[in-house]
Write a protein that holds these residues in place. Structure first.
Motif, PDB file in Angstrom:
ATOM      1  N   VAL B  96      37.244  48.936  43.224  1.00 17.63           N
ATOM      2  CA  VAL B  96      38.105  48.913  42.037  1.00 17.63           C
ATOM      3  C   VAL B  96      39.485  49.471  42.337  1.00 17.63           C
ATOM      4  O   VAL B  96      39.601  50.555  42.919  1.00 17.63           O
ATOM      5  CB  VAL B  96      37.497  49.790  40.913  1.00 17.63           C
ATOM      6  N   THR B 131      40.195  50.756  45.900  1.00 16.71           N
ATOM      7  CA  THR B 131      40.885  49.811  46.781  1.00 16.71           C
ATOM      8  C   THR B 131      42.345  49.697  46.370  1.00 16.71           C
ATOM      9  O   THR B 131      42.680  49.943  45.209  1.00 16.71           O
ATOM     10  CB  THR B 131      40.223  48.418  46.729  1.00 16.71           C
ATOM     11  N   ASP B 132      43.200  49.338  47.311  1.00 24.77           N
ATOM     12  CA  ASP B 132      44.582  48.994  46.985  1.00 24.77           C
ATOM     13  C   ASP B 132      44.713  47.495  46.748  1.00 24.77           C
ATOM     14  O   ASP B 132      45.806  46.996  46.505  1.00 24.77           O
ATOM     15  CB  ASP B 132      45.508  49.416  48.134  1.00 24.77           C
ATOM     16  N   GLY B 133      43.615  46.760  46.873  1.00 29.28           N
ATOM     17  CA  GLY B 133      43.630  45.310  46.706  1.00 29.28           C
ATOM     18  C   GLY B 133      42.988  44.886  45.402  1.00 29.28           C
ATOM     19  O   GLY B 133      42.956  45.649  44.436  1.00 29.28           O
ATOM     20  N   PRO B 134      42.470  43.659  45.376  1.00 30.40           N
ATOM     21  CA  PRO B 134      41.891  43.112  44.144  1.00 30.40           C
ATOM     22  C   PRO B 134      40.528  43.735  43.810  1.00 30.40           C
ATOM     23  O   PRO B 134      39.865  44.300  44.682  1.00 30.40           O
ATOM     24  CB  PRO B 134      41.727  41.627  44.473  1.00 30.40           C
TER      25      PRO B 134
END
Lengths: 334, 334
Positions: B96, B131-134
């Motif tokens: 997340v 997360t730094d992503g999706p």
């Protein structure tokens, strides 16, 4: 070659080809809609999942692909060990940027597969998915434990002595060394960095304690000793006291935080990722504990404190004062 | 409130509080180092994992959090159904972004939990990571199947008839409708969009076919019918022929690709994500097939072709010509 160029089916075939032949209890491995395995008789199944996220749990400039594969399985085997379970199978879910080179996936799978072989674990299935974000390695591990040998967090009672495997603070010190660029100027530093990169799950000790029925509660130290003591105490309806002088601090970590004994102690308490195990052992079970130690002599088990009927979770500092145990490590807040 | 503000422990507690009480065979659910369950006697364990990645498998502007939670479990239950397995437990691994609002996680868990309740599945554990992503929702599902009832991909023989559940092309059409902005101008379109957002795993049909021993091979259509036919044929060492006229195309999909019958057929063949099931049924097993249909009357099963001793995988086009079946859908290449 990138994973986009290779395509999903070819990537799965390539991963499959690098894995060891499956255990005998694997009926269907990789390549069908799902894996099928035969559970052990008279045993419960133990299930756990844990993800490593690039940029959060590892950096590609500090860990090789093989390190990442090793660690992704290790953190899950540590959870099984903390239940007293024997690891059996794993599922590997890879979330991969399309531009990722396939060679790095090979390295990752090799690192995971080598640790799986050490512990007799078969990778029976998994999934690969594309992402526009960071690489994520999400592993599910499944093991077995006989009902009476299961180690819960909640089994402790006041008076139980707390034991921890191995050493503390090494992984946290290793991570700081990597951040500072001073990683391998001597063997003690290299050992700390290795603790961050390739933690060794304490599978043998977990099994030995479970088989000898030497512990009443157990937990792994993924989020640090302070967090683990707090959780075992809370789930067991007790307090706890930890003796600062008794903590088995990794030598390289002690030297790294050389400024003050207090700083060393705090780092050993709240530094995450040591993946040691914490056990609650009733004083009367010394014989069982001896039997467990004979089954798994290494790493050593060190007595670090005890559960108390007093509800507080305290540390007995070197100067003889009691203080509240510092708070643990929480991923979302770091 | 964002997940960063809430913190990891509080988020896990919050998720746990939204889930239904566990099945009786759950010994330890969420909150220990790992989950512990009691496997069914005389049954194999069936294990699968599948991830939904934001931006790749779903878009937050096209699917609600509840849709995403539903689908993340559905795609895994579909895999279990394709093995003839009864679903039992699931693990939820959430990756997340820290800025994600907690309300959306609530919605996601509610969507997943509602589908779990329909199929008697307990969410026994999981993990949350930052997360730094999706956003990624990675679900592991575990089920049970008796050894003689297991449905593999490789069990087919030349002459076996191919049957498919439900309808084809709906999810692919629904996705195009969402992309074009024309989503709900009538019930047929809304049905296609719903197929994309909330696929219904064919658990009952998979179990009925397995219990009646009515199929020799099975697979789910996560990557489209063409891919599934090709894989069942290859694993069974056969060829296959699919009859274009026999394909049960979703009415809204037929209207969406109204330009040409050929386009409709190709879309129904290669459009992924219908999550229907494909079965190979020997002609002599008609009685067993009838029994299975009585156990699970809906959705209907449609005969769409057969396995052949000829190694090619062909389609019998409307005009009576045979052509090679078009290639399937591969996630990394789309």
């Amino acid at each position: 070659v990138t994973v986009s160029e290779l395509g999903e089916h070819a990537l799965v075939s390539r991963i499959r080809a690098r894995l060891s032949p499956p255990r005998r209890d694997v009926v269907i491995g990789i390549g069908d809609d799902a894996a099928v395995v035969t559970g052990a008789r008279n045993a419960h199944a133990v299930l756990t999942v844990d993800a490593l996220v690039e940029g959060v749990h590892f950096k590609r400039r500090w860990s090789s692909p093989g390190d990442v594969g090793h660690k992704a399985l290790a953190v899950n085997l540590s959870d099984l060990a903390a239940m007293g379970a024997e690891p059996q199978w794993a599922l590997l879910s890879l979330i991969v940027p399309g531009a990722h080179v396939v060679d790095e996936i090979d390295g990752l799978v090799d690192g995971l597969s080598a640790l799986a072989a050490v512990h007799g674990v078969s990778v029976v299935g998994g999934n690969v998915a594309r992402t526009d974000g960071p690489l994520i390695v999400d592993v599910t591990a499944i093991g077995a434990v006989r009902p009476r040998r299961m180690l819960r967090r909640s089994g402790g009672r006041p008076g139980d002595e707390l034991y921890v495997t191995g050493t503390l603070g090494g992984a946290a010190a290793g991570l700081e060394m990597l951040a500072s660029g001073d990683t391998a100027s001597d063997a003690e530093r290299a050992a700390c960095v290795a603790r961050h990169r390739r933690p060794e799950p304490r599978v043998r000790t977990g099994l030995a304690m479970s088989r000898a029925r030497a512990a009443r509660a157990a937990m792994d130290l993924s989020d640090g000793l302070a967090d683990a003591v707090r959780q075992i105490a809370a789930e067991s309806g007790c307090g706890a006291i930890v003796e600062a002088d008794a903590l088995p601090i990794e030598p390289g970590a002690r030297r790294w935080w050389t400024d003050s004994a207090r700083e060393v102690t705090i780092a050993a308490l709240v530094g995450g990722e040591d993946y040691e195990l914490l056990f609650a052992v009733p004083p009367a079970w010394k014989g069982r504990l001896r039997a467990a130690r004979q089954r798994a002599a290494s790493p050593p088990l060190t007595r670090i404190g005890r559960l108390t009927s007093d509800p507080g979770v305290m540390i007995l500092a070197r100067e003889g004062r009691r203080e509240p145990l510092p708070a643990g490590f929480e991923h979302f807040r770091c």
